[in-house]
Design a protein around this motif. Structure first.
Motif, short mmCIF file in Angstrom:
data_model
loop_
_atom_site.label_atom_id
_atom_site.label_comp_id
_atom_site.label_asym_id
_atom_site.label_seq_id
_atom_site.Cartn_x
_atom_site.Cartn_y
_atom_site.Cartn_z
N PRO A 192 8.36 0.50 7.71
CA PRO A 192 8.06 1.16 6.41
C PRO A 192 7.06 0.38 5.57
O PRO A 192 6.24 0.98 4.86
CB PRO A 192 9.41 1.22 5.71
CG PRO A 192 10.43 1.07 6.77
CD PRO A 192 9.79 0.29 7.86
N TYR A 193 7.10 -0.95 5.66
CA TYR A 193 6.12 -1.74 4.91
C TYR A 193 4.70 -1.49 5.44
O TYR A 193 3.77 -1.35 4.65
CB TYR A 193 6.45 -3.24 5.00
CG TYR A 193 7.49 -3.67 4.00
CD1 TYR A 193 7.23 -3.64 2.63
CD2 TYR A 193 8.73 -4.12 4.41
CE1 TYR A 193 8.17 -4.02 1.71
CE2 TYR A 193 9.69 -4.51 3.51
CZ TYR A 193 9.40 -4.47 2.15
OH TYR A 193 10.35 -4.85 1.25
N LEU A 194 4.55 -1.45 6.74
CA LEU A 194 3.22 -1.18 7.30
C LEU A 194 2.76 0.24 7.00
O LEU A 194 1.58 0.48 6.73
CB LEU A 194 3.23 -1.45 8.80
CG LEU A 194 3.42 -2.91 9.19
CD1 LEU A 194 3.57 -3.05 10.70
CD2 LEU A 194 2.28 -3.77 8.67
N LEU A 195 3.70 1.19 7.03
CA LEU A 195 3.35 2.57 6.66
C LEU A 195 2.91 2.65 5.21
O LEU A 195 1.92 3.31 4.88
CB LEU A 195 4.55 3.49 6.92
CG LEU A 195 4.34 4.96 6.52
CD1 LEU A 195 3.28 5.60 7.42
CD2 LEU A 195 5.65 5.71 6.60
N GLY A 196 3.65 1.96 4.33
CA GLY A 196 3.28 1.93 2.92
C GLY A 196 1.92 1.30 2.70
O GLY A 196 1.11 1.78 1.88
N ALA A 197 1.63 0.22 3.42
CA ALA A 197 0.32 -0.43 3.30
C ALA A 197 -0.78 0.52 3.76
O ALA A 197 -1.84 0.60 3.13
CB ALA A 197 0.30 -1.72 4.12
N TRP A 198 -0.53 1.24 4.84
CA TRP A 198 -1.54 2.19 5.33
C TRP A 198 -1.77 3.31 4.32
O TRP A 198 -2.91 3.69 4.05
CB TRP A 198 -1.09 2.76 6.67
CG TRP A 198 -2.01 3.81 7.19
CD1 TRP A 198 -3.25 3.63 7.71
CD2 TRP A 198 -1.77 5.21 7.19
NE1 TRP A 198 -3.79 4.84 8.05
CE2 TRP A 198 -2.90 5.84 7.73
CE3 TRP A 198 -0.70 6.01 6.79
CZ2 TRP A 198 -2.99 7.20 7.88
CZ3 TRP A 198 -0.79 7.36 6.94
CH2 TRP A 198 -1.93 7.96 7.48
N LEU A 199 -0.68 3.85 3.77
CA LEU A 199 -0.82 4.92 2.78
C LEU A 199 -1.58 4.44 1.54
O LEU A 199 -2.41 5.18 0.98
CB LEU A 199 0.55 5.47 2.38
CG LEU A 199 1.28 6.28 3.45
CD1 LEU A 199 2.69 6.61 2.99
CD2 LEU A 199 0.51 7.54 3.78
N LEU A 200 -1.30 3.22 1.12
CA LEU A 200 -2.02 2.69 -0.04
C LEU A 200 -3.50 2.49 0.27
O LEU A 200 -4.35 2.74 -0.61
CB LEU A 200 -1.39 1.38 -0.50
CG LEU A 200 -0.07 1.51 -1.25
CD1 LEU A 200 0.52 0.14 -1.53
CD2 LEU A 200 -0.26 2.27 -2.55
N THR A 201 -3.83 2.04 1.46
CA THR A 201 -5.25 1.87 1.78
C THR A 201 -5.97 3.21 1.84
O THR A 201 -7.14 3.31 1.46
CB THR A 201 -5.44 1.13 3.13
OG1 THR A 201 -4.72 1.81 4.14
CG2 THR A 201 -4.97 -0.30 3.03
N VAL A 202 -5.27 4.26 2.31
CA VAL A 202 -5.87 5.59 2.30
C VAL A 202 -6.12 6.04 0.87
O VAL A 202 -7.18 6.59 0.54
CB VAL A 202 -4.97 6.59 3.06
CG1 VAL A 202 -5.42 8.03 2.83
CG2 VAL A 202 -4.94 6.27 4.54
N TRP A 203 -5.14 5.79 0.00
CA TRP A 203 -5.28 6.17 -1.41
C TRP A 203 -6.44 5.41 -2.06
O TRP A 203 -7.22 5.97 -2.82
CB TRP A 203 -3.97 5.90 -2.13
CG TRP A 203 -3.93 6.36 -3.56
CD1 TRP A 203 -4.78 7.21 -4.18
CD2 TRP A 203 -2.97 5.98 -4.55
NE1 TRP A 203 -4.42 7.40 -5.49
CE2 TRP A 203 -3.30 6.65 -5.74
CE3 TRP A 203 -1.87 5.16 -4.54
CZ2 TRP A 203 -2.56 6.50 -6.90
CZ3 TRP A 203 -1.14 5.03 -5.70
CH2 TRP A 203 -1.48 5.70 -6.87
#
Length: 127
Positions: free
Chosen positions: A47-58
């Motif tokens: 979940p941390y890596l998913l959150g980091a990916w979503l934030l970079t997309v944002w």
């Protein structure tokens, strides 16, 4: 000046280990009871890596730049869990080997087959 920086770093580390949720969980995983949960806790990194990916997309879509700090924090927390898994597995194996050795030694002592260092070794003549 060096002493002041040293004391400040000690206080910051104490604060982080005491009040930050991931550090509290990692401290619990480093106990004897928590060692068996070290490898499954590696899944928390996902979940941390998913959150980091979503934030970079944002951020790439025009989000605020300060979110890069959260990306770094998420990646750092994911790495902590990923590294902690194998370490806890090794420590758990070492603890179980030591416990097994102690248990066998206690069984030998209770049955009267304890080997003392000053006792002569009896070698059987049967081959």
């Amino acid at each position: 000046m060096l002493r002041l920086l040293w004391n400040l770093s000690i206080r910051v580390r104490l604060f982080l280990r005491t009040y930050m949720p991931t550090n509290i969980l990692l401290n619990a995983l480093r106990t004897r009871r928590g060692l068996k949960w070290g490898v499954p806790a590696m899944l928390i990194a996902a979940p941390y890596l998913l959150g980091a990916w979503l934030l970079t997309v944002w951020i790439a879509d025009g989000g605020p730049g300060w979110l890069n700090l959260l990306v770094l924090l998420f990646i750092w927390n994911a790495l902590k869990f990923l590294v902690n898994g194998p370490i806890t597995m090794i420590v758990l194996i070492r603890a179980r080997v030591a416990e097994r050795r102690d248990r066998r030694l206690a069984e030998r002592e209770s049955t009267g087959y304890a080997i003392s260092e000053d006792a002569p070794l009896l070698i059987s003549s049967r081959a």
